[in-house]
Scaffold this motif. Structure first.
Motif, PDB file in Angstrom:
ATOM      1  N   ALA A   1       8.389 -10.349  10.997  1.00 24.40           N
ATOM      2  CA  ALA A   1       7.187  -9.937  10.285  1.00 24.40           C
ATOM      3  C   ALA A   1       6.318  -9.152  11.256  1.00 24.40           C
ATOM      4  N   VAL A   2       6.323  -7.840  11.129  1.00 24.05           N
ATOM      5  CA  VAL A   2       5.576  -6.989  12.043  1.00 24.05           C
ATOM      6  C   VAL A   2       4.778  -5.955  11.275  1.00 24.05           C
ATOM      7  N   PHE A   3       3.622  -5.601  11.828  1.00 26.23           N
ATOM      8  CA  PHE A   3       2.814  -4.527  11.282  1.00 26.23           C
ATOM      9  C   PHE A   3       3.075  -3.289  12.126  1.00 26.23           C
ATOM     10  N   GLU A   4       4.111  -2.566  11.816  1.00 25.59           N
ATOM     11  CA  GLU A   4       4.414  -1.342  12.544  1.00 25.59           C
ATOM     12  C   GLU A   4       4.645  -0.234  11.548  1.00 25.59           C
ATOM     13  N   ASP A   5       4.194   0.950  11.889  1.00 23.79           N
ATOM     14  CA  ASP A   5       4.401   2.111  11.034  1.00 23.79           C
ATOM     15  C   ASP A   5       3.947   1.868   9.603  1.00 23.79           C
ATOM     16  N   GLY A   6       2.839   1.163   9.446  1.00 22.72           N
ATOM     17  CA  GLY A   6       2.298   0.938   8.114  1.00 22.72           C
ATOM     18  C   GLY A   6       3.001  -0.137   7.318  1.00 22.72           C
ATOM     19  N   GLN A   7       3.866  -0.916   7.955  1.00 30.26           N
ATOM     20  CA  GLN A   7       4.569  -1.991   7.259  1.00 30.26           C
ATOM     21  C   GLN A   7       3.648  -3.181   7.065  1.00 30.26           C
ATOM     22  N   VAL A   8       3.781  -3.847   5.921  1.00 28.80           N
ATOM     23  CA  VAL A   8       3.030  -5.070   5.639  1.00 28.80           C
ATOM     24  C   VAL A   8       4.065  -6.132   5.316  1.00 28.80           C
ATOM     25  N   PRO A   9       4.314  -7.047   6.262  1.00 30.27           N
ATOM     26  CA  PRO A   9       5.405  -8.001   6.093  1.00 30.27           C
ATOM     27  C   PRO A   9       5.283  -8.907   4.877  1.00 30.27           C
ATOM     28  N   ALA A  10       4.111  -9.421   4.616  1.00 30.80           N
ATOM     29  CA  ALA A  10       3.934 -10.345   3.495  1.00 30.80           C
ATOM     30  C   ALA A  10       2.739  -9.874   2.687  1.00 30.80           C
ATOM     31  N   ALA A  11       2.968  -9.636   1.419  1.00 31.91           N
ATOM     32  CA  ALA A  11       1.874  -9.207   0.559  1.00 31.91           C
ATOM     33  C   ALA A  11       2.126  -9.697  -0.853  1.00 31.91           C
ATOM     34  N   ASP A  12       1.069 -10.136  -1.486  1.00 35.60           N
ATOM     35  CA  ASP A  12       1.092 -10.503  -2.891  1.00 35.60           C
ATOM     36  C   ASP A  12       1.122  -9.183  -3.663  1.00 35.60           C
ATOM     37  N   VAL A  13       2.305  -8.794  -4.140  1.00 35.38           N
ATOM     38  CA  VAL A  13       2.483  -7.478  -4.763  1.00 35.38           C
ATOM     39  C   VAL A  13       1.622  -7.310  -6.020  1.00 35.38           C
ATOM     40  N   PRO A  14       1.545  -8.298  -6.920  1.00 31.22           N
ATOM     41  CA  PRO A  14       0.669  -8.099  -8.084  1.00 31.22           C
ATOM     42  C   PRO A  14      -0.795  -7.868  -7.696  1.00 31.22           C
ATOM     43  N   LEU A  15      -1.291  -8.590  -6.687  1.00 30.59           N
ATOM     44  CA  LEU A  15      -2.667  -8.375  -6.243  1.00 30.59           C
ATOM     45  C   LEU A  15      -2.811  -6.985  -5.633  1.00 30.59           C
TER      46      LEU A  15
END
Length: 169
Positions: free
Chosen positions: A53-67
């Motif tokens: 789980a890394v925040f690199e290059d605009g990545q979001v490892p865990a996100a509540d997609v509906p929210l």
């Protein structure tokens, strides 16, 4: 910016990034939502095939997609109202387009949540976006965002603050 297992915070981080991208590129918010869901949200493969789980290059490892989608859609749908509300709570010498584009995206995302209903409570929205602001900025921007968000929340959800803003003995 580390977040552990905070998918609602991840959704807010992704929403800020998506709103920034939509503004910068001129892309349709629905296209940006689709791109984020397909390519940026989720656990990314790490070194040696391990999932990290890394925040690199605009990545979001865990996100509540509906929210995430709700925030981006709300900010896009109500953009004129939201921008007017934000602009009304800036100093006279600060125009909305003069703000840092990431800060502008953060304020739009938070305002969309505040405008979109009563859940979560305004104080939760403010606290969450302050966490996000500290992930993006090191200088004065979080303090500035806090002031604007407090003013927006007190305007958009006055009822939540009525008891403390009422007459004092």
């Amino acid at each position: 910016m580390g977040q552990g297992a905070r998918p609602r915070t991840g959704a807010r981080v992704a929403a800020v990034q998506a709103l920034f991208q939509a503004e910068a590129s001129g892309d349709n918010p629905e296209a940006v939502i689709d791109q984020f869901v397909r390519h940026r949200i989720g656990v990314m493969p790490g070194a040696g095939g391990a999932m990290e789980a890394v925040f690199e290059d605009g990545q979001v490892p865990a996100a509540d997609v509906p929210l995430f989608a709700k925030i981006v859609r709300g900010a896009a749908r109500d953009s004129e109202t939201i921008d007017a509300q934000i602009a009304a709570h800036l100093s006279r010498d600060w125009a909305l387009d003069r703000l840092d584009p990431v800060l502008r995206a953060l304020l739009r995302a938070a305002a969309a949540e505040l405008w979109g209903g009563q859940d979560p409570p305004a104080r939760v929205v403010i606290n969450e976006y302050m966490d996000v602001a500290h992930g993006f900025f090191d200088a004065e921007e979080p303090r500035f965002a806090n002031g604007v968000l407090n003013a927006l929340a007190r305007h958009m959800r006055a009822g939540e603050f009525a008891a403390e803003d009422g007459p004092r003995a």
